[in-house]
Each structure stands twice: as structure tokens, then as C-alpha cells.
Motif scaffolding. Structure first.
Motif, PDB file in Angstrom:
ATOM      1  N   PRO A  17       5.061   1.864   2.111  1.00 31.92           N
ATOM      2  CA  PRO A  17       3.652   1.542   1.823  1.00 31.92           C
ATOM      3  C   PRO A  17       2.769   1.832   3.031  1.00 31.92           C
ATOM      4  O   PRO A  17       3.130   1.527   4.174  1.00 31.92           O
ATOM      5  CB  PRO A  17       3.694   0.046   1.506  1.00 31.92           C
ATOM      6  CG  PRO A  17       5.067  -0.178   0.968  1.00 31.92           C
ATOM      7  CD  PRO A  17       5.955   0.745   1.773  1.00 31.92           C
ATOM      8  N   GLY A  18       1.614   2.425   2.738  1.00 31.48           N
ATOM      9  CA  GLY A  18       0.700   2.831   3.796  1.00 31.48           C
ATOM     10  C   GLY A  18       0.939   4.232   4.311  1.00 31.48           C
ATOM     11  O   GLY A  18       0.132   4.759   5.080  1.00 31.48           O
TER      12      GLY A  18
ATOM     13  N   ARG B  52      -8.317   7.864  -1.390  1.00 33.71           N
ATOM     14  CA  ARG B  52      -6.965   7.922  -0.804  1.00 33.71           C
ATOM     15  C   ARG B  52      -6.304   9.287  -1.010  1.00 33.71           C
ATOM     16  O   ARG B  52      -5.552   9.737  -0.148  1.00 33.71           O
ATOM     17  CB  ARG B  52      -6.075   6.839  -1.413  1.00 33.71           C
ATOM     18  CG  ARG B  52      -6.572   5.429  -1.217  1.00 33.71           C
ATOM     19  CD  ARG B  52      -5.537   4.408  -1.680  1.00 33.71           C
ATOM     20  NE  ARG B  52      -5.239   4.509  -3.109  1.00 33.71           N
ATOM     21  CZ  ARG B  52      -4.011   4.704  -3.607  1.00 33.71           C
ATOM     22  NH1 ARG B  52      -2.968   4.809  -2.795  1.00 33.71           N
ATOM     23  NH2 ARG B  52      -3.825   4.772  -4.924  1.00 33.71           N
TER      24      ARG B  52
ATOM     25  N   SER C  31      -2.410   6.388   2.375  1.00 30.86           N
ATOM     26  CA  SER C  31      -2.430   4.953   2.058  1.00 30.86           C
ATOM     27  C   SER C  31      -1.684   4.661   0.761  1.00 30.86           C
ATOM     28  O   SER C  31      -2.179   3.930  -0.104  1.00 30.86           O
ATOM     29  CB  SER C  31      -3.884   4.458   1.967  1.00 30.86           C
ATOM     30  OG  SER C  31      -4.579   4.707   3.165  1.00 30.86           O
TER      31      SER C  31
ATOM     32  N   GLN D 170       0.697   3.213  -2.046  1.00 30.14           N
ATOM     33  CA  GLN D 170       1.070   1.854  -2.424  1.00 30.14           C
ATOM     34  C   GLN D 170       2.197   1.896  -3.444  1.00 30.14           C
ATOM     35  O   GLN D 170       2.397   2.920  -4.117  1.00 30.14           O
ATOM     36  CB  GLN D 170      -0.144   1.122  -3.001  1.00 30.14           C
ATOM     37  CG  GLN D 170      -1.309   1.007  -2.028  1.00 30.14           C
ATOM     38  CD  GLN D 170      -0.928   0.275  -0.755  1.00 30.14           C
ATOM     39  OE1 GLN D 170      -0.221  -0.746  -0.786  1.00 30.14           O
ATOM     40  NE2 GLN D 170      -1.393   0.792   0.378  1.00 30.14           N
TER      41      GLN D 170
ATOM     42  N   GLU E 197       2.376   0.900  -6.348  1.00 26.95           N
ATOM     43  CA  GLU E 197       1.899   1.261  -7.690  1.00 26.95           C
ATOM     44  C   GLU E 197       1.662   2.751  -7.848  1.00 26.95           C
ATOM     45  O   GLU E 197       1.407   3.228  -8.958  1.00 26.95           O
ATOM     46  CB  GLU E 197       0.624   0.478  -8.047  1.00 26.95           C
ATOM     47  CG  GLU E 197      -0.476   0.571  -7.027  1.00 26.95           C
ATOM     48  CD  GLU E 197      -0.451  -0.595  -6.045  1.00 26.95           C
ATOM     49  OE1 GLU E 197       0.650  -1.090  -5.713  1.00 26.95           O
ATOM     50  OE2 GLU E 197      -1.550  -0.997  -5.601  1.00 26.95           O
ATOM     51  N   ASP E 198       1.743   3.500  -6.763  1.00 23.67           N
ATOM     52  CA  ASP E 198       1.652   4.961  -6.846  1.00 23.67           C
ATOM     53  C   ASP E 198       3.002   5.588  -7.191  1.00 23.67           C
ATOM     54  O   ASP E 198       3.086   6.801  -7.413  1.00 23.67           O
ATOM     55  CB  ASP E 198       1.158   5.548  -5.525  1.00 23.67           C
ATOM     56  CG  ASP E 198      -0.264   5.128  -5.199  1.00 23.67           C
ATOM     57  OD1 ASP E 198      -0.515   4.754  -4.037  1.00 23.67           O
ATOM     58  OD2 ASP E 198      -1.121   5.179  -6.104  1.00 23.67           O
TER      59      ASP E 198
END
Length: 121
Positions: A14-15, A65, A83, A85, A87-88
Motif C-alpha cells: 500500500p502506498g 492517483r 498511492s 491501495q 482496493e486497487d
């Protein structure tokens, strides 16, 4: 014959960031719109971003993003994803609205087979 192939997927924290590529090969005269979609199990495929000559469109969930771009000389499209996450996480597909022949003014929609993007710590 026309082939459309995605690459660049993988596992990222994440990130983090990833850059996807989508390349078309074979008999190509012109490409109008190029687009990225994504799909998770049990859900419909959803539009992530699309690009035509001079304009782009993004899903609200990725605005700010993700950045879509294209290299017409290489018949290639990119998706820079920042960025990221959880959920991506999805299989990402590209499609191209493509005219194979100079002799027939007909466009077809070609899809790639997808590349997995997993966002997890």
C-alpha cells in the motif's frame, strides 16, 4: 492479425506504485480510443481510464492517483498508478479501438488477456 498484450502487473505494498503497459502489434492502421479496465472476482469489469486524441477520462476512484498516457509511434498505452491501495487489487485489462486496414474504414475493439495487480502488505 492483431495482438494486444498487457504487462507490468505484480505485488506492491500500500502506498506504492506500478506502471502498466499495453502494446498492440500486427496489422495496425489507426488506433482511436485506448482504455484500461479492471475486474475483481464476482464483480463487473469497470472502466479505470481512457485516452483518445487529446482527451482523457478517469474513474472517480483513481483520479489524482493514476495517469494514462499513450505513445502512438509505438502503438502503446501506459497506466502509471501511484498511492496504490488494497482496493486497487484486480486484474487489469486494456482495450484498443483499432483499425487494422488502410483499405477498409472499419474499427474493432481488441482486448488483452489481463495482468494481475495485487496491493498488500
Amino acid at each position: 492479425q492483431v495482438q494486444v498484450v498487457e504487462s507490468g502487473g505484480g505485488l506492491v505494498q500500500p502506498g506504492g506504485s506500478l506502471r502498466l503497459s499495453c502494446a498492440a502489434s500486427g496489422s495496425i492502421f489507426d488506433i482511436r480510443t485506448m482504455a484500461w479496465y479492471r475486474q475483481t472476482p464476482g464483480k463487473q469489469r469497470e472502466l479505470v481510464a481512457e485516452i483518445s486524441s487529446g482527451s482523457t477520462n478517469y474513474a472517480d476512484s483513481v483520479k489524482g492517483r493514476f495517469t494514462i498516457s499513450r505513445d502512438n509511434a509505438r502503438n502503446t498505452m501506459y497506466l502509471q498508478m501511484n498511492s496504490l491501495q488494497p482496493e486497487d487489487t484486480a486484474v487489469y485489462y486494456c482495450n484498443m479501438d483499432l483499425r487494422p486496414s488502410a483499405w477498409r474504414d472499419v474499427y474493432y475493439l481488441y482486448w488483452g488477456e489481463g495482468t494481475q495487480v495485487t496491493v498488500s502488505s
